[in-house]
Design a protein around this motif. Sequence first.
Motif, short mmCIF file in Angstrom:
data_model
loop_
_atom_site.label_atom_id
_atom_site.label_comp_id
_atom_site.label_asym_id
_atom_site.label_seq_id
_atom_site.Cartn_x
_atom_site.Cartn_y
_atom_site.Cartn_z
N ASN A 111 1.16 -48.55 23.16
CA ASN A 111 1.38 -48.61 21.72
C ASN A 111 0.87 -49.94 21.18
OD1 ASN A 111 2.70 -46.16 21.85
ND2 ASN A 111 4.73 -47.05 21.91
N PRO A 112 0.35 -49.94 19.96
CA PRO A 112 -0.07 -51.22 19.36
C PRO A 112 1.12 -52.18 19.27
CG PRO A 112 -0.80 -49.35 18.03
CD PRO A 112 0.13 -48.82 19.07
N GLN A 113 0.85 -53.47 19.44
CA GLN A 113 1.91 -54.48 19.34
C GLN A 113 2.64 -54.37 18.01
OE1 GLN A 113 3.28 -56.03 21.54
NE2 GLN A 113 2.04 -57.49 22.64
N GLY A 114 3.96 -54.37 18.05
CA GLY A 114 4.76 -54.35 16.84
C GLY A 114 4.82 -53.00 16.14
N LYS A 115 4.30 -51.94 16.76
CA LYS A 115 4.31 -50.61 16.15
C LYS A 115 5.22 -49.68 16.95
CE LYS A 115 1.03 -51.43 13.13
NZ LYS A 115 1.18 -51.38 11.74
N VAL A 116 5.89 -48.81 16.25
CA VAL A 116 6.75 -47.81 16.87
C VAL A 116 6.13 -46.45 16.59
CG1 VAL A 116 9.06 -46.82 16.88
CG2 VAL A 116 8.76 -49.26 16.53
N VAL A 117 6.04 -45.60 17.60
CA VAL A 117 5.40 -44.30 17.40
C VAL A 117 6.39 -43.13 17.41
CG1 VAL A 117 3.19 -45.05 18.33
CG2 VAL A 117 4.88 -44.04 19.86
N ASN A 118 7.66 -43.42 17.54
CA ASN A 118 8.65 -42.35 17.54
C ASN A 118 9.22 -42.13 16.14
OD1 ASN A 118 8.49 -41.91 20.33
ND2 ASN A 118 9.85 -43.63 20.71
N PRO A 119 9.50 -40.88 15.80
CA PRO A 119 10.11 -40.61 14.49
C PRO A 119 11.58 -41.03 14.49
CG PRO A 119 9.85 -38.57 15.73
CD PRO A 119 9.23 -39.66 16.55
N ALA A 121 15.43 -40.64 12.16
CA ALA A 121 16.16 -39.90 11.14
C ALA A 121 17.58 -40.44 11.03
CB ALA A 121 16.20 -38.41 11.48
N ALA A 122 18.11 -40.35 9.84
CA ALA A 122 19.52 -40.67 9.61
C ALA A 122 20.11 -39.48 8.87
CB ALA A 122 19.66 -41.93 8.78
N GLN A 123 21.23 -38.99 9.36
CA GLN A 123 21.83 -37.80 8.76
C GLN A 123 23.32 -38.03 8.54
OE1 GLN A 123 20.65 -34.93 11.73
NE2 GLN A 123 18.60 -34.76 10.86
N PHE A 124 23.79 -37.53 7.41
CA PHE A 124 25.18 -37.68 7.03
C PHE A 124 25.70 -36.33 6.54
CE2 PHE A 124 22.66 -41.38 6.08
CZ PHE A 124 23.34 -42.41 6.70
N ASP A 146 11.94 -40.49 8.77
CA ASP A 146 10.74 -41.33 8.76
C ASP A 146 9.90 -40.85 9.94
OD1 ASP A 146 8.74 -43.17 8.76
OD2 ASP A 146 10.04 -44.92 9.02
N SER A 147 8.97 -39.98 9.65
CA SER A 147 8.21 -39.35 10.72
C SER A 147 6.76 -39.78 10.76
CB SER A 147 8.27 -37.83 10.55
OG SER A 147 9.62 -37.41 10.59
N GLY A 148 6.39 -40.76 9.98
CA GLY A 148 4.99 -41.17 9.96
C GLY A 148 4.16 -40.14 9.23
N LEU A 154 4.40 -27.32 7.16
CA LEU A 154 5.29 -26.21 7.50
C LEU A 154 5.99 -26.47 8.83
CD1 LEU A 154 6.41 -23.40 6.89
CD2 LEU A 154 4.39 -22.44 8.01
N THR A 155 5.24 -26.92 9.83
CA THR A 155 5.85 -27.23 11.14
C THR A 155 6.87 -28.35 10.99
OG1 THR A 155 3.86 -26.53 12.29
CG2 THR A 155 5.36 -27.97 13.50
N TYR A 156 6.51 -29.38 10.25
CA TYR A 156 7.42 -30.51 10.03
C TYR A 156 8.72 -30.04 9.38
CZ TYR A 156 9.37 -34.68 7.87
OH TYR A 156 10.22 -35.66 7.47
#
Length: 171
Positions: A111-119, A121-124, A146-148, A154-156
């Motif tokens: 992964n690029p330095q300082g980047k996160v590639v995983n989605p 979510a916060a749910q309440f 936050d999925s990028g 439709l899939t999302y």
Amino acid sequence: MAMVISEELGIPVKKIQIEHADTGTTQYATPSGGSKTVPTEGPAVRAAAVEVKQQLFDLAAKELKTKAADLTLKNGEILSPSDPSKKVKVTGLSDLKRRGVLVGIGYRGPNPQGKVVNPFAAQFCEVEVNMKTGEVKLLRFLGSNDSGRVMNRLTYDNQVVGGITWGSALR
């Protein structure tokens, strides 16, 4: 993955055929599944498509008598933005017809330095519990994801709603 190739090479998705590899004869890759496939495997697919595009530019540069760095790919044609008379359809490249196939190989690096590639979510949710029967009722639900970059809406949407549905299934 066909969408990644389509975007990089400018080829309609319907013209791309994906062949599933035999894991006994291919390179190691991380497992893919669900929401993980695009960020984990997409970079290797894109790198392979970039390599194929460079090979196309090299073939076209020879045929058009120009530099590969001066070429671009658009609507199935390789052309020189600085000289509009220099263009050729990808399917018309003489050397490609002779070779029959180009192979691009791509790898997924770290992964690029300082980047996160995983989605993320916060749910309440707000629930109501019947103290006599124990019945639980879901009253309100709020989710933020936050999925990028979303490649297929439709899939999302189906993954998000499916996750909410399964996650809130109360027993």
